[in-house]
Design an enzyme around this catalytic site. Structure first.
Site, PDB file in Angstrom:
ATOM      1  N   GLY A  66     -72.919  26.237 -20.015  1.00 25.62           N
ATOM      2  CA  GLY A  66     -72.183  26.710 -19.597  1.00 25.62           C
ATOM      3  C   GLY A  66     -71.679  27.493 -18.547  1.00 25.62           C
ATOM      4  O   GLY A  66     -70.841  27.025 -18.339  1.00 25.62           O
ATOM      5  N   LYS A 121     -75.856  16.911 -22.796  1.00 23.13           N
ATOM      6  CA  LYS A 121     -75.596  17.332 -21.679  1.00 23.13           C
ATOM      7  C   LYS A 121     -76.612  16.782 -20.598  1.00 23.13           C
ATOM      8  O   LYS A 121     -75.804  16.158 -18.943  1.00 23.13           O
ATOM      9  CB  LYS A 121     -75.890  18.956 -21.214  1.00 23.13           C
ATOM     10  CG  LYS A 121     -75.212  19.504 -22.374  1.00 23.13           C
ATOM     11  CD  LYS A 121     -76.247  21.224 -22.321  1.00 23.13           C
ATOM     12  CE  LYS A 121     -75.193  22.238 -23.889  1.00 23.13           C
ATOM     13  NZ  LYS A 121     -75.850  22.963 -24.023  1.00 23.13           N
TER      14      LYS A 121
END
Lengths: 455, 455
Positions: free
Chosen positions: B156, B227
């Site tokens: 994020g 990720k």
């Protein structure tokens, strides 16, 4: 010394590049102490990886030193590169990149300015110089169209300059709070765990090598103040000088302060706080002082010689960056990261983002800053004392969040301890209140006064 | 819509610039959901600051949406900018910058490739696409000589791509361990504090909006694995695909595992681990699984929906980056940071560093990874059981660090609990041991098996 892969290592597609593309990036290193030695070692050891990341090899063409006879353990470094004439080195005119790790104001400033004027980009770890006279350097770099990078100047190896200058460039930063001095963090940690006082803990830190023989720069907050000036300039796109930073060190922190903090569910940390004031001008408050922060705050668990920078922004919310704040190898890591970026910019014929000071915010004075105080008083245990004390706060326009009264710990029955925590109020009003409390006959002693942050 | 200061605001020195310099940077936005809406809002609200940071105003020339009739609360956005023809938008040919926040593989991939081929730089938050097919995109950007930035795709709002790709470019990263999925971190936290099981905690998380109706991508580790692929590619300058990542979710984590962790002074976290193997080839191990980590580890205190990425490198030592891992505004902050950098690069006529995959390291398989196991067994309390169990470990070449025996908690006198922690051993040997333990008649139940990391 060309510290890159030899031509024989290159594959066919590399050999097809034009000859100009094969030119190494020429680097001069100013300073070869703890950090400089680590930089020189990494430039040699990591040569192949650096060349791959930059697209061309780096060539160290000179290393400026002060003491030519000092023993240096630098395998892979050609001794003929050492020179005591730093001035001549930066005047060569063919340098792509100068790494300055001498520290201090002069001769570092003159050498950097000469390097920039001669068309070299500069990577520096010099926090004192940037805090003292950054704009002179930024403007010189801008005029010359070259880069000035300084990741190693703030919080050692912690990547913080690029995040503030680039990653958060689309956001509005509202607060930066740093634990940016490992020595004071180590001392405060030890005081808390051992229950000991400042002086004996400082002596212990000196013995262990965590504090210097002259600890002034650390314990009086000068080092943290330089970093606060750089961080607040970056975060708020403004020029905040060292002289704009309010500074208080940790020499007055007592074991009683630390015990009071613990009772409140807090720890005491030396904080570098950069934030915008609430008034319409939104000025920049940059300050360094010890403060209580709640145990649940991300900064509270940053222990020992580690550093951390906590950032609040409107969109991203709460961020924290954590790592070693000092040391030869960590600082060299930050320097080398800048070297790769700057060298890559040279190869591409571009410069990095440069200084961002368009916002031109003014600096606030400490008196205008809105903060909270924790005050611990020893008072006579008589009728009406609480009323007198409360009146003193009210008189100065400071309202109280919590008040706690308890007998003093030594078992004396005549005195009581009064622990008060205020609501947010201007710092000037809070310190005037504390001055007035000291004058009250009912107050035997102001045992602890400390700002409370991070809530 | 030109979202920058009007000409009337500019001072004399700005007016002196040539007309080409005044050209706005043309931006198209693909997607206007939670993240896209937040991006559109910030582009409008922060227009002046963005223009100052970039050196020219940004002009949003189109916003591609799927559902034209959906109600959107976007003051300051001209409704005529909305279009359902994303393909035509990216083909315009005059775009400087395309922001892709649609997510998923298609049509995002085709649109990004078309944008790059038409000379636009791209900023994307699309982790699934980058993990699945990043190299196709990196190569297209490289061919076109434009930028492809993706800070928002990992963790994020936490700035992690620039630190790995640039700040640490002069260092050698050895380990990256991330808590990169807020949903699973929230669930594991709740299980630990409430002592509850996985299913009931998932239901609670869904009610509170912390987990989606179909929680598969989160709880089975798919999101974290994407990720991990991106982080390990960045950290090790290699191409690591989603299919190279070993993946285990948290659905099998029991309250007994969490209790065992606590007894060992550990917490259970879903970790994305990227590290180099110890063998001479130094392959990249990328894996996602629940693991016990000691309470003293910097990652242990990362709670709730927060994310953190812990990095170890040879020179910098231990670093950690902490912040919100998801949400519209935090993700938009990361997108806007990239927008400023990419737009600045356009204005300067340069491109950023691009992909770094020169190291070409191979991916390791999970069996080769060296790790430690915590194993908790319910065994019959008979003579010789410990010997049998110990023999089973030895037979597979796994040595034990600690062994602890206690009666089982329900007060039954016939069974005992045996808690064993191994030394480092290849994962294949450890899982073969656990398989063999399950076959032993003396072992009533294998109550908990979990890797131990971070020591």
């Amino acid at each position: 010394m060309v510290v890159g892969p030899s031509e024989g290592d290159e594959d066919v597609s590399m050999a097809a590049r034009s000859e100009t593309n094969e030119e190494p990036v020429k680097v001069a290193l100013l300073g070869c102490g703890t950090v400089g030695g680590a930089v020189a070692r990494l430039l040699s050891e990591q040569a192949d990886d650096l060349a791959a990341r930059i697209g061309r090899p780096l060539e160290v063409v000179g290393i400026a030193i002060r003491r030519p006879n000092r023993q240096r353990d630098l395998p892979g470094i050609d001794p003929s590169l050492f020179t005591t004439d730093a001035e001549a080195l930066v005047r060569r005119g063919d340098l792509d990149l100068v790494i300055e790790v001498i520290g201090g104001i002069e001769p570092a400033r003159s050498l950097i300015l000469t390097a920039l004027e001669n068309g070299a980009s500069v990577v520096t770890a010099n926090k004192a110089l940037l805090a003292e006279d950054g704009p002179t350097l930024y403007e010189a770099a801008d005029r010359a169209g070259v880069d000035l990078y300084y990741e190693a100047a703030v919080a050692g190896a912690i990547p913080i300059v690029r995040p503030l200058l680039e990653s958060l460039a689309g956001d509005e930063i509202t607060t930066v709070i740093g634990i940016v001095n490992g020595t004071t963090n180590f001392i405060l940690d030890k005081m808390a765990s051992a229950g000991s006082g400042f002086s004996e803990t400082l002596a212990e830190a000196q013995e262990l090598g965590y504090a210097e023989a002259d600890p002034t720069a650390d314990v009086e907050g000068f080092d943290a103040a330089a970093k606060a000036a750089i961080l607040s300039s970056l975060a708020f796109h403004s020029r905040i000088a060292l002289s704009d930073v309010h500074r208080e060190g940790i020499t007055e922190v007592s074991s009683s302060d630390i015990a009071s903090a613990r009772e409140m569910g807090c720890v005491v940390k030396l904080l570098a706080i950069c934030e915008l004031t609430d008034d319409p001008e939104a000025r920049v408050s940059a300050r360094v002082h010890p403060a209580m922060i709640p145990l649940g705050h991300p900064l509270a668990s940053v222990g020992g010689a580690f550093n951390a920078v906590y950032v609040e922004s409107r969109s991203a919310g709460q961020l924290m960056f954590y790592g070693p704040g000092a040391g030869g190898a960590p600082t060299a890591s930050a320097v080398l990261g800048d070297v790769v970026t700057v060298a890559r910019n040279r190869v591409r014929g571009a410069a990095g983002p440069g200084e961002s000071s368009y916002a031109e915010r003014a600096a606030a004075t400490i008196g205008d800053v809105v903060t909270r105080y924790h005050v611990s008083l020893e008072v006579s245990d008589a009728v009406g004392v609480l009323e007198t004390v409360a009146h003193c706060f009210a008189e100065h326009g400071v309202s109280l969040q919590t008040v706690r009264q308890a007998p003093v710990r030594d078992g004396s029955t005549e005195d009581a301890r009064l622990v008060l925590v205020t609501h947010d109020a201007p710092d000037a009003a809070l310190s005037a209140t504390v001055e007035a409390l000291r004058e009250l006959p009912e107050v035997a002693q102001v045992a602890s006064v400390m700002r409370v942050e991070g809530q």
